[in-house]
Design an enzyme around this catalytic site. Sequence first.
Site, short mmCIF file in Angstrom:
data_model
loop_
_atom_site.label_atom_id
_atom_site.label_comp_id
_atom_site.label_asym_id
_atom_site.label_seq_id
_atom_site.Cartn_x
_atom_site.Cartn_y
_atom_site.Cartn_z
CG HIS A 1 -13.31 3.35 2.54
ND1 HIS A 1 -14.06 4.40 3.02
CD2 HIS A 1 -12.04 3.61 2.92
CE1 HIS A 1 -13.28 5.26 3.66
NE2 HIS A 1 -12.05 4.80 3.60
CD GLU B 1 -9.27 -1.28 3.74
OE1 GLU B 1 -8.85 -0.92 4.87
OE2 GLU B 1 -9.57 -0.47 2.86
NE ARG C 1 -6.25 1.50 -0.31
CZ ARG C 1 -6.31 2.64 0.36
NH1 ARG C 1 -5.26 3.05 1.04
NH2 ARG C 1 -7.39 3.35 0.37
NE ARG D 1 -10.80 13.01 2.93
CZ ARG D 1 -10.55 11.70 2.97
NH1 ARG D 1 -11.50 10.83 3.26
NH2 ARG D 1 -9.35 11.25 2.68
CG ASN E 1 -1.88 1.12 1.28
OD1 ASN E 1 -1.82 2.02 0.44
ND2 ASN E 1 -2.78 1.10 2.24
#
Length: 412
Positions: free
Chosen positions: A181, A398, A92, A242, A7
Site C-alpha cells: 500500500h 492510488e 501498478r 487475513r 492495475n
Amino acid sequence: MNVLVINAGSSSLKYQLFDMKNEKILAKGLCDRIGLDGHLKHKPEANDKPVYDEDISLPTHAEAISAVIEKLTSDEYGVISSLSEINAVGHRVVHGGRKFSSSVLINDEVVAAIEDCVRLAPLHNPANLMGIRACQEGMPNVPQVAVFDTAFHNTIPEYAYTYPIPYKYYEENDIRRYGFHGTSHRFVSDVALQELGLKNGKSRLITCHLGNGSSLAAIFSGKSVDTTMGVTPLEGIPMGTRCGSVDPSLVDIIASVDGISLKEAMDVLNKKSGVLGIYGKSSDFRDIETAAGVNIDTGFMKEGAPIDARAKLALDVFSYQVAKFIGSYVVALGGLDALVFTAGIGENSPYVRRSICKHLGGIGLYINEKVNAVRVSEYLDVSGEKTKPKVLVIPTNEELAIARDTIEIVKK
Ligand code: ADP
C-alpha cells in the site's frame, strides 16, 4: 498529456485514463474474467457517451488491452480519437523487492527485476507482468512506467525490516519486511503534510490504510520508517479475511486440528480469518457494523437494534489491534503530529475511526465526535478540541499517484 493507469490482476484489469493537464479522469473501466469468458465495463467520464457493460471474449490480457484501446478510441464510447493521444502508461506493480525505491521507466532490465520478485509475490507480480507485456504489445511506442506498492517503504531502517529468524533467509532469499500500500501511504501523507504546513522539516505521521487489505505506516519527515505488512500482506493488523500478526505456531496447530496441509492452513489464515473469521458471516465492514447494531452513516449505535455479539467482537478486536500498532508507532516516531485515516473503511466508517481513537487517550489523541459522524469524500480534520496529535481523514487516490509518477518520469 494523457496517462493510462493499469492495475492488472490474474483475471482482471482495471484502468483509468487521465488528462494530466487538469488531473481529470477521461474514462475508466474494468476487464473481468480474463482467461475464463470475459466481461468489459467501460465508463466515459469526459463526455456524455454511454457506458459499455458487456460480456466479450477475453482469452488473455493482450485481448483485454486491445478491447480497452478500442473502447477508448471508438466513436460510440470513446474519449480520445486515436492511440497517439495516450502519451504514457503507468502500471501498478505489487512487489519491487529490495531493488526499487521509487517508480521507474520500464525496460528489459526492469521487467527482469519484476520477474525476479515473483518468488516474493507469486500471486501478484505475474499478473502485473501480464499487464505490462500486453501494453508493450498493444502500444509498442508508448513509454511504460512501473509504480511499486513496496517502493515507499524502502526507507525503513534495517532494525525495523529484519525478522528475528536465521539471517541466511535474508542474505540468500531476501526475506525481510517490505510492506505494501506504499502508493496510498505516500499519497495521503503528502496531502497531510501539505495541509498541516509540515512539508519541510521534522514531521511524524501515522497513516492507516483500512480497506479489505489494511496496513499502517509510521512516516518520519515524509519517509516511511515502519509498516505493519511484512514480506507478504498477511502480517500486521487483522483484515477482512487475513489474520494479521498472530502466533506463527497457529499454522501447525490449525493443520493438525483440521487434518489439512500447511498450505491449506495458510489458506485459512489468508482467506477465512480476520473479521470474517470472528464474525463468521461476512468480511464487509458494512455488514459487520450493521449486525453489531451500528448506524453505518453516523457511526453511533442504533437505539434498540439487536447486537450480534460476534460482529461486535470482530469490530472490537480490529479496533484494539489497530490502536495497539498506533501506540507502537508513536514510540517508533518519538511522538506524533497527526493520525491519518484512509481507504474504504478509513474514509467511510465513522464507527471504526471512533472505536480506534477511544483507545488513544493515553497519547493525548481525541476526535470530535460530531465532525467525525460522516462518510468522507474530501480532506476532513476530525480532531477533538483537546487533542495533541491531529486526526485527519484523507481519501486516497492510488491511480492519480501512479499517473503523477508516470508523467514525472516520462518528462525527464
Ligand atoms: P480494497 O482493499 O479492496 O481496495 P476498499 O479500500 O475499497 O478495499 O475497502 C473496502 C472496505 O471498506 C470493505 O470492508 C467495506 O465494507 C468498507 N466500507 C465501504 N463503505 C463503508 C461504510 N459506509 N461503512 C463501513 N465500511 C465501509
